[in-house]
Design an enzyme around this catalytic site. Sequence first.
Site, mmCIF file in Angstrom:
data_model
loop_
_atom_site.group_PDB
_atom_site.id
_atom_site.type_symbol
_atom_site.label_atom_id
_atom_site.label_comp_id
_atom_site.label_asym_id
_atom_site.label_seq_id
_atom_site.Cartn_x
_atom_site.Cartn_y
_atom_site.Cartn_z
ATOM 1 N N GLY A 1 0.813 -1.216 0.000
ATOM 2 C CA GLY A 1 0.000 0.000 0.000
ATOM 3 C C GLY A 1 0.844 1.261 0.000
ATOM 4 C CG ASP B 1 -6.327 -11.877 4.569
ATOM 5 O OD1 ASP B 1 -6.295 -10.957 5.411
ATOM 6 O OD2 ASP B 1 -7.289 -12.064 3.803
ATOM 7 C CE LYS C 1 -10.888 10.019 6.499
ATOM 8 N NZ LYS C 1 -9.601 10.743 6.477
ATOM 9 C CE LYS D 1 -6.465 2.114 11.061
ATOM 10 N NZ LYS D 1 -5.520 1.027 10.740
ATOM 11 C CG ASN E 1 -7.124 12.940 4.552
ATOM 12 O OD1 ASN E 1 -7.811 12.027 4.133
ATOM 13 N ND2 ASN E 1 -7.582 13.828 5.421
ATOM 14 N N GLY F 1 -1.668 11.857 -2.293
ATOM 15 C CA GLY F 1 -1.348 10.875 -3.325
ATOM 16 C C GLY F 1 -1.565 9.435 -2.921
ATOM 17 C CB VAL G 1 -9.856 13.988 -2.397
ATOM 18 C CG1 VAL G 1 -8.780 15.016 -2.043
ATOM 19 C CG2 VAL G 1 -10.986 14.653 -3.162
ATOM 20 C CD GLU H 1 -17.012 12.383 2.410
ATOM 21 O OE1 GLU H 1 -15.942 12.164 1.819
ATOM 22 O OE2 GLU H 1 -17.878 13.148 1.972
#
Length: 628
Positions: free
Chosen positions: A315, A365, A433, A445, A470, A473, A478, A565
Amino acid sequence: MNKNSKVGDRLEKQNSTTVFVKWIEKMNNIQKTIVWLLADFICLCIGSASAYIFYWNMISPRLKGYFLFTIVAFVIYIIISRVFKLNMRINRYSGVRDLFSLFMAFVLSGSLSGLITIFFDFMIALRFMVLAGIVAGIIGIGLRVLWQNIYLLKDQSRRTQTDDIKQIIVIGAGDGGSLFVENHIRNPQDTEVVAILDEDPKKQGKSISGIKVAGNLSQLEAIEKDYDIDRAIIAIPSLTPEDYERIITELNKYDIKPYKMPKVEDVITGVYQMNHGPKKVDIGDLLGRKEIQLDESHLRKEIEGKTIAITGAGGSIGSEITRQISRFNPKRVLLIGHGENSIYLIYQELQQLDTMTEFVPVIADVQDYERIYELFKEEEVDIVYHAAAHKHVPLMEWNPEEALKNNILGSYNVAKAVDQAKVGKMVMISTDKAVRPPNVMGASKRVAELIVTGMNKQSDSIFCAVRFGNVLGSRGSVIPLFEKQIAAGGPVTVTDFRMTRYFMTIPEASRLVVFAGAHAEGGEVFILNMGEPVKIVDLARKLILLSGHTESEIPIVEAGIRPGEKLYEELLTSGELVEEQIDENIFIGKVVDKPLSETVEFVESLNDLHPRKLKQAIIDFANHSAEQ
């Protein structure tokens, strides 16, 4: 005659120099050293002859003495070159200091030679010694400058197709601009710097390496008439976001693409090459994120020689963590991920590094406890960075069962495996968040944070979490969405013009995660300093500007808030005070925790719930835990 015709004529003249340089380059190092020593001997001969002729009527020279003087001077010059390693320097890269050292070597060898010849009963006048050394030094410097120019002509002659030459301008005539221009002259490839622009009136009208500082940005129109400018290199490392926007706005008027000055150390060490393409100005430059400086000595002690496991290694954050820790020579890095393509890509990238670290791609996993436990135990893992998670808010609203399985149960499996396999430390990646979450992603989380801090209370291993906002990239952010909308001609959709978010670049977030983890003593929730929140609508405007368009061409429209959101994100609740600061960029939050048994009991109670009830139960538990 047009510009390309002039370039073509110049390239024809360069063909002979290319042949000569290639002939020189075929020589080995010993042959090249001999050639330069012969050249320097000739310099000394010319210096002696010049001084001999100049003082012909002033002194009574004994010809044998001056022959001996030249030979002794050459021997001394060789000794000085060896001692001070002048012969080890690459002449085509000689700078002012190198050339000055060379000049002093000639003068010193002439002076010492004159003193030594006294023992052979030859009296050499001091003025003769000095003049001979000075003349030899000047000629020696001249030969090296000539060689540099010949080599540059060879480099420039690679550009054989004049139609492919890209004409560029440099903005900034300071140290950055000068360094860039000098590097460009050595490695021009298919580009040509035609002008330099600078706002400082004192620099305007002057030149850097033969390229004129034509004026300030107001001269763009005049330059564009004479040249087909393809791009502009903004070579001002300390430029503010406001100045970036002003410059890009001007460049957009003439359809000139903005690129930025590479890192100074990359230019100096030759890592940066024009043929790899300059780096475009990106959204991080317009947001004004300053480069974070950290004391990395502690990180090396933390990582060097260790076996590191990274979940979610394919990721955005996980892959960057692998790049960051690879700089500190770990013994082995396990790249754990469920998606084989992303793990394959990061593995292939890391294989290109010049390092002794062993990289092991692992398809696994985090929902499979036995597999994770056996992996940690067999590999004798020292540190685990847990970055595997679902992070997309609306998607998790539609799929709360996956948030439970991956974010909560997956984190519990990793934490339990760390404890059972006696791994030294686990660092979990969390999010802003998780603070007062109205959505299941943030809530899941927060539950994962409770699992990690709860596990720390009953384990010999060290557990901590790192919470931040956030990242620019990253997957699902977004910015890629806005870029696609701009490429399609718009409109750019912003959910609410009032919405703000914290932003950080992927590399700095990953660096801070590793740095925070290195300072963990157990049970901490580290909070990264994200700077000031940014309005999403302002982010959209800046991306439109970077694309070369205006808002009249690419409109921004309000689309409405999506499920789950919030208008504003937080890094701490009002009750979660900052307990300690370990760095100006990292804080330790006084975050409420729970006994692990309570959290596990709650998680086990979720097994048979309907998705809608499941989502609300996780959100309620996460918010209730923050209030206690």
